[in-house]
Design a protein around this motif. Structure first.
Motif, PDB file in Angstrom:
ATOM      1  N   GLU A 201       0.816  -1.220   0.000  1.00 19.75           N
ATOM      2  CA  GLU A 201       0.000   0.000   0.000  1.00 19.75           C
ATOM      3  C   GLU A 201       0.848   1.268   0.000  1.00 19.75           C
ATOM      4  O   GLU A 201       0.391   2.315  -0.443  1.00 19.75           O
ATOM      5  CB  GLU A 201      -0.928  -0.005   1.211  1.00 19.75           C
ATOM      6  N   ALA A 202       2.070   1.167   0.547  1.00 20.80           N
ATOM      7  CA  ALA A 202       2.987   2.324   0.581  1.00 20.80           C
ATOM      8  C   ALA A 202       2.316   3.557   1.189  1.00 20.80           C
ATOM      9  O   ALA A 202       2.330   4.646   0.617  1.00 20.80           O
ATOM     10  CB  ALA A 202       3.515   2.629  -0.815  1.00 20.80           C
ATOM     11  N   ARG A 203       1.739   3.385   2.380  1.00 21.10           N
ATOM     12  CA  ARG A 203       1.056   4.493   3.039  1.00 21.10           C
ATOM     13  C   ARG A 203       2.044   5.479   3.666  1.00 21.10           C
ATOM     14  O   ARG A 203       3.088   5.080   4.168  1.00 21.10           O
ATOM     15  CB  ARG A 203       0.125   3.959   4.125  1.00 21.10           C
ATOM     16  N   PRO A 204       1.749   6.768   3.654  1.00 21.71           N
ATOM     17  CA  PRO A 204       2.643   7.749   4.299  1.00 21.71           C
ATOM     18  C   PRO A 204       2.609   7.589   5.818  1.00 21.71           C
ATOM     19  O   PRO A 204       1.687   6.998   6.385  1.00 21.71           O
ATOM     20  CB  PRO A 204       2.052   9.093   3.861  1.00 21.71           C
ATOM     21  N   ILE A 205       3.616   8.125   6.464  1.00 20.47           N
ATOM     22  CA  ILE A 205       3.717   8.077   7.921  1.00 20.47           C
ATOM     23  C   ILE A 205       3.109   9.353   8.507  1.00 20.47           C
ATOM     24  O   ILE A 205       3.348  10.455   8.002  1.00 20.47           O
ATOM     25  CB  ILE A 205       5.182   7.929   8.365  1.00 20.47           C
TER      26      ILE A 205
ATOM     27  N   TRP B 159       3.475  11.866  10.764  1.00 27.19           N
ATOM     28  CA  TRP B 159       4.334  12.607  11.672  1.00 27.19           C
ATOM     29  C   TRP B 159       3.585  13.816  12.229  1.00 27.19           C
ATOM     30  O   TRP B 159       2.588  14.272  11.660  1.00 27.19           O
ATOM     31  CB  TRP B 159       5.579  13.095  10.940  1.00 27.19           C
ATOM     32  N   LEU B 160       4.094  14.375  13.302  1.00 33.56           N
ATOM     33  CA  LEU B 160       3.529  15.591  13.872  1.00 33.56           C
ATOM     34  C   LEU B 160       4.218  16.808  13.271  1.00 33.56           C
ATOM     35  O   LEU B 160       5.448  16.904  13.284  1.00 33.56           O
ATOM     36  CB  LEU B 160       3.712  15.594  15.397  1.00 33.56           C
ATOM     37  N   ASP B 161       3.434  17.721  12.725  1.00 35.11           N
ATOM     38  CA  ASP B 161       3.915  19.012  12.250  1.00 35.11           C
ATOM     39  C   ASP B 161       5.158  18.898  11.352  1.00 35.11           C
ATOM     40  O   ASP B 161       6.188  19.524  11.618  1.00 35.11           O
ATOM     41  CB  ASP B 161       4.230  19.904  13.458  1.00 35.11           C
ATOM     42  N   PRO B 162       5.098  18.102  10.280  1.00 33.50           N
ATOM     43  CA  PRO B 162       6.251  18.012   9.386  1.00 33.50           C
ATOM     44  C   PRO B 162       6.428  19.294   8.574  1.00 33.50           C
ATOM     45  O   PRO B 162       5.473  19.794   7.979  1.00 33.50           O
ATOM     46  CB  PRO B 162       5.897  16.821   8.482  1.00 33.50           C
ATOM     47  N   VAL B 163       7.641  19.817   8.569  1.00 36.88           N
ATOM     48  CA  VAL B 163       7.951  21.057   7.860  1.00 36.88           C
ATOM     49  C   VAL B 163       9.137  20.801   6.939  1.00 36.88           C
ATOM     50  O   VAL B 163      10.149  20.213   7.360  1.00 36.88           O
ATOM     51  CB  VAL B 163       8.296  22.194   8.848  1.00 36.88           C
ATOM     52  N   ALA B 164       9.020  21.219   5.683  1.00 40.99           N
ATOM     53  CA  ALA B 164      10.109  21.030   4.734  1.00 40.99           C
ATOM     54  C   ALA B 164      11.367  21.722   5.237  1.00 40.99           C
ATOM     55  O   ALA B 164      11.337  22.895   5.632  1.00 40.99           O
ATOM     56  CB  ALA B 164       9.717  21.563   3.363  1.00 40.99           C
ATOM     57  N   ALA B 165      12.494  20.988   5.231  1.00 41.51           N
ATOM     58  CA  ALA B 165      13.774  21.542   5.664  1.00 41.51           C
ATOM     59  C   ALA B 165      14.660  21.763   4.446  1.00 41.51           C
ATOM     60  O   ALA B 165      14.821  20.867   3.619  1.00 41.51           O
ATOM     61  CB  ALA B 165      14.450  20.593   6.650  1.00 41.51           C
ATOM     62  N   GLN B 166      15.227  22.942   4.338  1.00 44.30           N
ATOM     63  CA  GLN B 166      16.100  23.265   3.214  1.00 44.30           C
ATOM     64  C   GLN B 166      17.524  22.852   3.561  1.00 44.30           C
ATOM     65  O   GLN B 166      18.214  23.531   4.316  1.00 44.30           O
ATOM     66  CB  GLN B 166      16.019  24.763   2.902  1.00 44.30           C
ATOM     67  N   ILE B 167      17.952  21.727   3.023  1.00 47.05           N
ATOM     68  CA  ILE B 167      19.287  21.189   3.282  1.00 47.05           C
ATOM     69  C   ILE B 167      20.075  21.208   1.975  1.00 47.05           C
ATOM     70  O   ILE B 167      19.734  20.506   1.025  1.00 47.05           O
ATOM     71  CB  ILE B 167      19.219  19.750   3.831  1.00 47.05           C
ATOM     72  N   ASP B 168      21.112  22.030   1.909  1.00 49.31           N
ATOM     73  CA  ASP B 168      21.915  22.170   0.692  1.00 49.31           C
ATOM     74  C   ASP B 168      23.041  21.138   0.714  1.00 49.31           C
ATOM     75  O   ASP B 168      23.979  21.226   1.516  1.00 49.31           O
ATOM     76  CB  ASP B 168      22.490  23.581   0.612  1.00 49.31           C
TER      77      ASP B 168
ATOM     78  N   ARG C 212      18.513   6.877  -0.749  1.00 53.45           N
ATOM     79  CA  ARG C 212      17.728   7.510  -1.810  1.00 53.45           C
ATOM     80  C   ARG C 212      17.142   6.458  -2.748  1.00 53.45           C
ATOM     81  O   ARG C 212      17.697   5.389  -2.950  1.00 53.45           O
ATOM     82  CB  ARG C 212      18.568   8.513  -2.589  1.00 53.45           C
ATOM     83  N   THR C 213      16.020   6.799  -3.355  1.00 59.28           N
ATOM     84  CA  THR C 213      15.307   5.912  -4.265  1.00 59.28           C
ATOM     85  C   THR C 213      15.661   6.271  -5.704  1.00 59.28           C
ATOM     86  O   THR C 213      15.546   7.427  -6.117  1.00 59.28           O
ATOM     87  CB  THR C 213      13.784   6.053  -4.057  1.00 59.28           C
ATOM     88  N   TYR C 214      16.068   5.271  -6.473  1.00 63.93           N
ATOM     89  CA  TYR C 214      16.430   5.489  -7.871  1.00 63.93           C
ATOM     90  C   TYR C 214      15.319   5.067  -8.832  1.00 63.93           C
ATOM     91  O   TYR C 214      15.321   5.462  -9.992  1.00 63.93           O
ATOM     92  CB  TYR C 214      17.708   4.716  -8.211  1.00 63.93           C
ATOM     93  N   PHE C 215      14.392   4.271  -8.348  1.00 65.70           N
ATOM     94  CA  PHE C 215      13.296   3.812  -9.199  1.00 65.70           C
ATOM     95  C   PHE C 215      12.116   3.466  -8.309  1.00 65.70           C
ATOM     96  O   PHE C 215      12.274   2.831  -7.267  1.00 65.70           O
ATOM     97  CB  PHE C 215      13.724   2.568  -9.993  1.00 65.70           C
ATOM     98  N   VAL C 216      10.936   3.917  -8.705  1.00 59.87           N
ATOM     99  CA  VAL C 216       9.696   3.622  -7.979  1.00 59.87           C
ATOM    100  C   VAL C 216       8.797   2.799  -8.883  1.00 59.87           C
ATOM    101  O   VAL C 216       8.510   3.206 -10.018  1.00 59.87           O
ATOM    102  CB  VAL C 216       8.972   4.917  -7.544  1.00 59.87           C
ATOM    103  N   GLY C 217       8.355   1.663  -8.390  1.00 59.50           N
ATOM    104  CA  GLY C 217       7.518   0.785  -9.191  1.00 59.50           C
ATOM    105  C   GLY C 217       6.102   1.316  -9.375  1.00 59.50           C
ATOM    106  O   GLY C 217       5.561   2.010  -8.505  1.00 59.50           O
TER     107      GLY C 217
ATOM    108  N   ASP D  76      10.515   8.877  -0.507  1.00 55.85           N
ATOM    109  CA  ASP D  76       9.538   8.973  -1.595  1.00 55.85           C
ATOM    110  C   ASP D  76       9.682  10.298  -2.350  1.00 55.85           C
ATOM    111  O   ASP D  76       9.582  10.350  -3.581  1.00 55.85           O
ATOM    112  CB  ASP D  76       8.118   8.853  -1.052  1.00 55.85           C
ATOM    113  N   GLN D  77       9.905  11.371  -1.596  1.00 53.19           N
ATOM    114  CA  GLN D  77       9.998  12.700  -2.178  1.00 53.19           C
ATOM    115  C   GLN D  77      11.437  13.196  -2.323  1.00 53.19           C
ATOM    116  O   GLN D  77      11.656  14.284  -2.862  1.00 53.19           O
ATOM    117  CB  GLN D  77       9.202  13.700  -1.327  1.00 53.19           C
ATOM    118  N   ASP D  78      12.396  12.414  -1.859  1.00 48.28           N
ATOM    119  CA  ASP D  78      13.804  12.806  -1.863  1.00 48.28           C
ATOM    120  C   ASP D  78      13.970  14.180  -1.229  1.00 48.28           C
ATOM    121  O   ASP D  78      14.537  15.119  -1.816  1.00 48.28           O
ATOM    122  CB  ASP D  78      14.377  12.790  -3.281  1.00 48.28           C
ATOM    123  N   SER D  79      13.481  14.289   0.005  1.00 50.34           N
ATOM    124  CA  SER D  79      13.545  15.561   0.712  1.00 50.34           C
ATOM    125  C   SER D  79      13.655  15.303   2.206  1.00 50.34           C
ATOM    126  O   SER D  79      13.436  14.176   2.679  1.00 50.34           O
ATOM    127  CB  SER D  79      12.300  16.404   0.416  1.00 50.34           C
TER     128      SER D  79
END
Length: 228
Positions: free
Chosen positions: A14-18, A20-29, A70-75, A113-116
């Motif tokens: 099913e590949a359901r998301p997790i 989490w509490l208050d997930p915020v995108a983090a900018q990591i260079d 990291r994921t290189y291919f998603v079925g 999944d989102q590479d982030s």
């Protein structure tokens, strides 16, 4: 001895998301880091577990986590929920997830999944502090980042009747892969002899769907180190 040579062919992940509490995108260079050009044989024979570790830039530790997971291919269609990575996994499900922690602040979760990266809220501060205290007790000379590994049981338990052994195998593959990547970028790394169950209690609602499967310390090697 019970074995599962093949997953149940009638069940699709099913590949359901997790949740989490208050997930915020983090900018990591991560642009300043690369795997370099060292020969793989050199990386394998040079790798050591180092128990005295100084802080490294969070971006460099994040690079190690991303390059390992990291994921290189998603079925799609009949391969839905399956991924291709550099580390192996039963049924290509890759249930092991990584959280980067430093002190008592918000951890970073690598979303493969989102590479982030996501900064996560803490549901239970007492459990989070207990997690930190346990890690300090095991490796008191580590001042680097901790990478907590959490296995998502939801799909693998549906496809395999004896899934627990596969979770541990997958976790070992991630730790070994992370050790090679850390060595390649010049970082020290040490797997801890604890699982980190308090991290799950701190970050997720009470559930049996997730299992703590290990903790890795990553940072800069101290001049005087105890390695194995």
């Amino acid at each position: 001895m019970h074995i599962d040579p093949r997953p149940n062919p009638n069940i699709v992940p099913e590949a359901r998301p997790i949740s989490w509490l208050d997930p915020v995108a983090a900018q990591i260079d991560l642009s300043a880091y690369s795997l370099g050009d060292r020969a793989f044989a050199d990386i394998m024979t040079s790798r050591r577990s180092v128990r005295t570790i100084r802080p490294a830039p969070i971006e460099q530790v994040a690079f190690v986590v991303r390059e390992t997971m990291r994921t290189y291919f998603v079925g799609l269609d009949t391969k839905h929920g399956r991924k291709l990575k550099t580390v192996l996994s039963a049924g290509a499900l890759h249930p092991v997830k990584a959280l980067i922690t430093k002190g008592s602040g918000r951890p970073l979760y690598y979303d493969d999944d989102q590479d982030s990266f996501l900064s996560l809220g803490i549901r239970d501060e007492r459990s989070w502090l207990s997690f930190q205290d346990e890690c300090r007790e095991v490796l008191p000379h580590v001042d680097g980042c901790l990478v907590a590994l959490i296995a998502d049981n939801r799909d693998i338990s549906r496809l395999y009747s004896n899934h627990q052994s596969l979770l541990w195998r997958d976790a070992g593959a991630v730790i070994q892969g992370m050790a090679f990547v850390a060595e390649a970028v010049g970082l020290a790394m040490c797997p801890m002899g604890i699982l980190g169950g308090d991290a799950i209690s701190a970050l997720l609602d009470p559930t049996d769907d997730f299992l703590a499967v290990g903790i890795v310390a990553i940072g800069l090697s101290d001049t005087f180190q105890n390695a194995s």
